[in-house]
Write a protein that holds these residues in place. Structure first.
Motif, PDB file in Angstrom:
ATOM      1  N   PRO A 184      62.271 -74.697 -28.967  1.00  0.00           N
ATOM      2  CA  PRO A 184      63.395 -75.621 -29.147  1.00  0.00           C
ATOM      3  C   PRO A 184      63.565 -76.114 -30.582  1.00  0.00           C
ATOM      4  CG  PRO A 184      61.531 -76.836 -28.334  1.00  0.00           C
ATOM      5  CD  PRO A 184      61.080 -75.417 -28.441  1.00  0.00           C
ATOM      6  N   ASN A 185      62.738 -75.636 -31.535  1.00  0.00           N
ATOM      7  CA  ASN A 185      62.884 -76.079 -32.918  1.00  0.00           C
ATOM      8  C   ASN A 185      64.140 -75.473 -33.536  1.00  0.00           C
ATOM      9  OD1 ASN A 185      60.189 -77.448 -33.125  1.00  0.00           O
ATOM     10  ND2 ASN A 185      59.524 -75.384 -32.614  1.00  0.00           N
ATOM     11  N   THR A 186      64.604 -76.064 -34.608  1.00  0.00           N
ATOM     12  CA  THR A 186      65.808 -75.573 -35.274  1.00  0.00           C
ATOM     13  C   THR A 186      65.516 -75.335 -36.747  1.00  0.00           C
ATOM     14  OG1 THR A 186      66.603 -77.815 -35.741  1.00  0.00           O
ATOM     15  CG2 THR A 186      67.312 -76.791 -33.680  1.00  0.00           C
ATOM     16  N   GLN A 195      58.451 -81.349 -29.815  1.00  0.00           N
ATOM     17  CA  GLN A 195      59.212 -80.413 -29.013  1.00  0.00           C
ATOM     18  C   GLN A 195      60.401 -79.831 -29.762  1.00  0.00           C
ATOM     19  OE1 GLN A 195      59.867 -83.011 -25.543  1.00  0.00           O
ATOM     20  NE2 GLN A 195      58.815 -81.469 -24.334  1.00  0.00           N
ATOM     21  N   ALA A 196      61.158 -80.667 -30.436  1.00  0.00           N
ATOM     22  CA  ALA A 196      62.374 -80.190 -31.082  1.00  0.00           C
ATOM     23  C   ALA A 196      62.506 -80.839 -32.448  1.00  0.00           C
ATOM     24  CB  ALA A 196      63.592 -80.503 -30.226  1.00  0.00           C
ATOM     25  N   ALA A 197      62.190 -80.075 -33.491  1.00  0.00           N
ATOM     26  CA  ALA A 197      62.265 -80.604 -34.846  1.00  0.00           C
ATOM     27  C   ALA A 197      63.056 -79.640 -35.712  1.00  0.00           C
ATOM     28  CB  ALA A 197      60.858 -80.792 -35.412  1.00  0.00           C
ATOM     29  N   SER A 198      63.650 -80.157 -36.761  1.00  0.00           N
ATOM     30  CA  SER A 198      64.413 -79.339 -37.693  1.00  0.00           C
ATOM     31  C   SER A 198      63.550 -79.006 -38.903  1.00  0.00           C
ATOM     32  CB  SER A 198      65.670 -80.096 -38.136  1.00  0.00           C
ATOM     33  OG  SER A 198      66.408 -79.319 -39.046  1.00  0.00           O
ATOM     34  N   TYR A 199      63.589 -77.745 -39.325  1.00  0.00           N
ATOM     35  CA  TYR A 199      62.761 -77.280 -40.434  1.00  0.00           C
ATOM     36  C   TYR A 199      63.620 -76.564 -41.465  1.00  0.00           C
ATOM     37  CZ  TYR A 199      58.641 -78.060 -37.497  1.00  0.00           C
ATOM     38  OH  TYR A 199      57.643 -78.629 -36.724  1.00  0.00           O
ATOM     39  N   ASP A 200      63.187 -76.638 -42.722  1.00  0.00           N
ATOM     40  CA  ASP A 200      63.756 -75.803 -43.765  1.00  0.00           C
ATOM     41  C   ASP A 200      63.030 -74.461 -43.744  1.00  0.00           C
ATOM     42  OD1 ASP A 200      65.538 -77.758 -44.691  1.00  0.00           O
ATOM     43  OD2 ASP A 200      63.982 -78.655 -45.959  1.00  0.00           O
ATOM     44  N   VAL A 201      63.774 -73.368 -43.783  1.00  0.00           N
ATOM     45  CA  VAL A 201      63.189 -72.029 -43.682  1.00  0.00           C
ATOM     46  C   VAL A 201      63.590 -71.203 -44.897  1.00  0.00           C
ATOM     47  CG1 VAL A 201      62.958 -69.956 -42.267  1.00  0.00           C
ATOM     48  CG2 VAL A 201      63.417 -72.166 -41.170  1.00  0.00           C
ATOM     49  N   SER A 202      62.608 -70.582 -45.535  1.00  0.00           N
ATOM     50  CA  SER A 202      62.893 -69.671 -46.645  1.00  0.00           C
ATOM     51  C   SER A 202      62.539 -68.247 -46.230  1.00  0.00           C
ATOM     52  CB  SER A 202      62.091 -70.059 -47.896  1.00  0.00           C
ATOM     53  OG  SER A 202      60.706 -69.815 -47.698  1.00  0.00           O
ATOM     54  N   ALA A 203      63.184 -67.273 -46.844  1.00  0.00           N
ATOM     55  CA  ALA A 203      62.900 -65.859 -46.550  1.00  0.00           C
ATOM     56  C   ALA A 203      63.210 -65.018 -47.775  1.00  0.00           C
ATOM     57  CB  ALA A 203      63.732 -65.365 -45.368  1.00  0.00           C
ATOM     58  N   SER A 204      62.345 -64.053 -48.039  1.00  0.00           N
ATOM     59  CA  SER A 204      62.607 -63.051 -49.068  1.00  0.00           C
ATOM     60  C   SER A 204      62.158 -61.707 -48.521  1.00  0.00           C
ATOM     61  CB  SER A 204      61.861 -63.379 -50.372  1.00  0.00           C
ATOM     62  OG  SER A 204      60.455 -63.341 -50.167  1.00  0.00           O
ATOM     63  N   ILE A 205      62.656 -60.627 -49.127  1.00  0.00           N
ATOM     64  CA  ILE A 205      62.367 -59.297 -48.621  1.00  0.00           C
ATOM     65  C   ILE A 205      61.888 -58.425 -49.771  1.00  0.00           C
ATOM     66  CG2 ILE A 205      64.681 -58.320 -48.931  1.00  0.00           C
ATOM     67  CD1 ILE A 205      64.351 -57.170 -46.038  1.00  0.00           C
ATOM     68  N   SER A 206      61.007 -57.480 -49.477  1.00  0.00           N
ATOM     69  CA  SER A 206      60.437 -56.624 -50.512  1.00  0.00           C
ATOM     70  C   SER A 206      61.552 -55.957 -51.310  1.00  0.00           C
ATOM     71  CB  SER A 206      59.518 -55.570 -49.884  1.00  0.00           C
ATOM     72  OG  SER A 206      60.188 -54.870 -48.856  1.00  0.00           O
ATOM     73  N   THR A 207      61.351 -55.839 -52.616  1.00  0.00           N
ATOM     74  CA  THR A 207      62.432 -55.403 -53.494  1.00  0.00           C
ATOM     75  C   THR A 207      62.532 -53.889 -53.634  1.00  0.00           C
ATOM     76  OG1 THR A 207      60.965 -55.656 -55.401  1.00  0.00           O
ATOM     77  CG2 THR A 207      62.364 -57.523 -54.835  1.00  0.00           C
ATOM     78  N   SER A 208      61.463 -53.148 -53.352  1.00  0.00           N
ATOM     79  CA  SER A 208      61.539 -51.698 -53.469  1.00  0.00           C
ATOM     80  C   SER A 208      62.374 -51.133 -52.323  1.00  0.00           C
ATOM     81  CB  SER A 208      60.140 -51.075 -53.447  1.00  0.00           C
ATOM     82  OG  SER A 208      59.497 -51.378 -52.233  1.00  0.00           O
ATOM     83  N   SER A 209      62.917 -49.928 -52.530  1.00  0.00           N
ATOM     84  CA  SER A 209      63.744 -49.303 -51.500  1.00  0.00           C
ATOM     85  C   SER A 209      62.874 -48.893 -50.318  1.00  0.00           C
ATOM     86  CB  SER A 209      64.460 -48.079 -52.074  1.00  0.00           C
ATOM     87  OG  SER A 209      65.328 -48.458 -53.102  1.00  0.00           O
ATOM     88  N   ALA A 210      63.101 -49.491 -49.195  1.00  0.00           N
ATOM     89  CA  ALA A 210      62.273 -49.222 -48.027  1.00  0.00           C
ATOM     90  C   ALA A 210      62.560 -47.834 -47.475  1.00  0.00           C
ATOM     91  CB  ALA A 210      62.524 -50.262 -46.948  1.00  0.00           C
TER      92      ALA A 210
END
Length: 261
Positions: A109-111, A25-40
């Protein structure tokens, strides 16, 4: 008896806590994110991808920093390997331009949340909608002027007077990276033997684009405007006795700021 009651109460509370905060129900996670490098650009939008750990299929939210707060703009789901990828098309950006901040968070409910990723968003703007300074002979199509070049019609853009004279300058504030459109003499109001020259200047240089057009000749414009402050269009006829209205159909600039009125 009091000791037994206290032990029982503590056990009940511990069990209740364990149930309410179970890993499912409620667990803590490590989250990574990256975004495209060209000019959108407007029409495609930036692509955000990343993963969560431990790897699970979980609901996530993409957030954008707006007015001092993080706001949800799109939902997505990771796959079984914990990976996700989603494109933020214009409807998710609400027409915003410039340097925008994003992050990804686990749905309640995850974090867990990623670090902030930043993207410069560009959008197309019509030059005819933007403030400009010009000579008396400059006109836009919203004044009822229409341009047809080699059979290609445009009802938005820039055109010289019938004597082929025009001069217009726009302040782009170094916020635009590309110019597009098409250029040539008007099919119906130019004379058969007419010739006219189109100059496109970047920051006062009149020969960044320099081309002579005859009737029924057209050219596609696709020009870089990197760090251009002032963009100038100038037209001049070659044959003094010939009508030579020269125009640019659908001139648009790709900008990171709304420079329209």
């Amino acid at each position: 008896m009091r000791k037994s009651t206290a032990i029982l109460s503590a056990a009940v509370m511990a069990l209740a806590t364990a149930v309410s905060m179970s890993p499912a129900q409620a667990a803590s996670y490590d989250v990574s994110a990256s975004i495209s490098t060209s000019s959108a650009q407007s029409g495609d939008g930036p692509y955000i991808k990343g993963s969560i750990s431990p790897a699970r299929s979980k609901a996530i939210k993409v957030q954008r920093y707006i007015g001092g707060n993080w706001q949800n703009i799109k939902s997505a789901t990771t796959n079984g390997d914990g990976k996700y990828g989603t494109r933020l098309s214009p409807e998710y950006l609400d027409g915003a331009l410039g340097s925008l901040k994003f992050r990804v968070v686990l749905d309640s409910p995850n974090t867990g949340k990623s670090g902030t990723v930043t993207k410069t968003i560009y959008g197309w703007r019509h030059l005819s909608d933007m403030t400009a300074s010009s000579g008396d002979s400059f006109r836009f199509y919203d004044d009822g002027v229409h341009l047809t070049v080699d059979g290609h019609d445009a009802d938005d853009g820039w055109i010289s007077a019938i004597d082929g004279v025009a001069y217009t300058k726009w302040n782009l504030q170094e916020k635009c990276i590309k110019l597009t459109g098409f250029a040539g003499l008007d099919d119906y109001t130019s004379d058969t033997a007419s010739l006219a020259k189109l100059y496109i200047g970047l920051d006062g240089t009149s020969h960044d684009y320099d081309r002579t057009f005859s009737q029924y000749e057209t050219a596609t414009l696709d020009k870089s405007l990197y760090k251009t402050h002032y963009l100038t269009f100038k037209a001049k006829r070659i044959e003094i006795d010939e009508n030579a209205p020269l125009g640019v159909g659908y001139p648009r600039v790709l900008c990171s700021k709304d420079l329209t009125d």
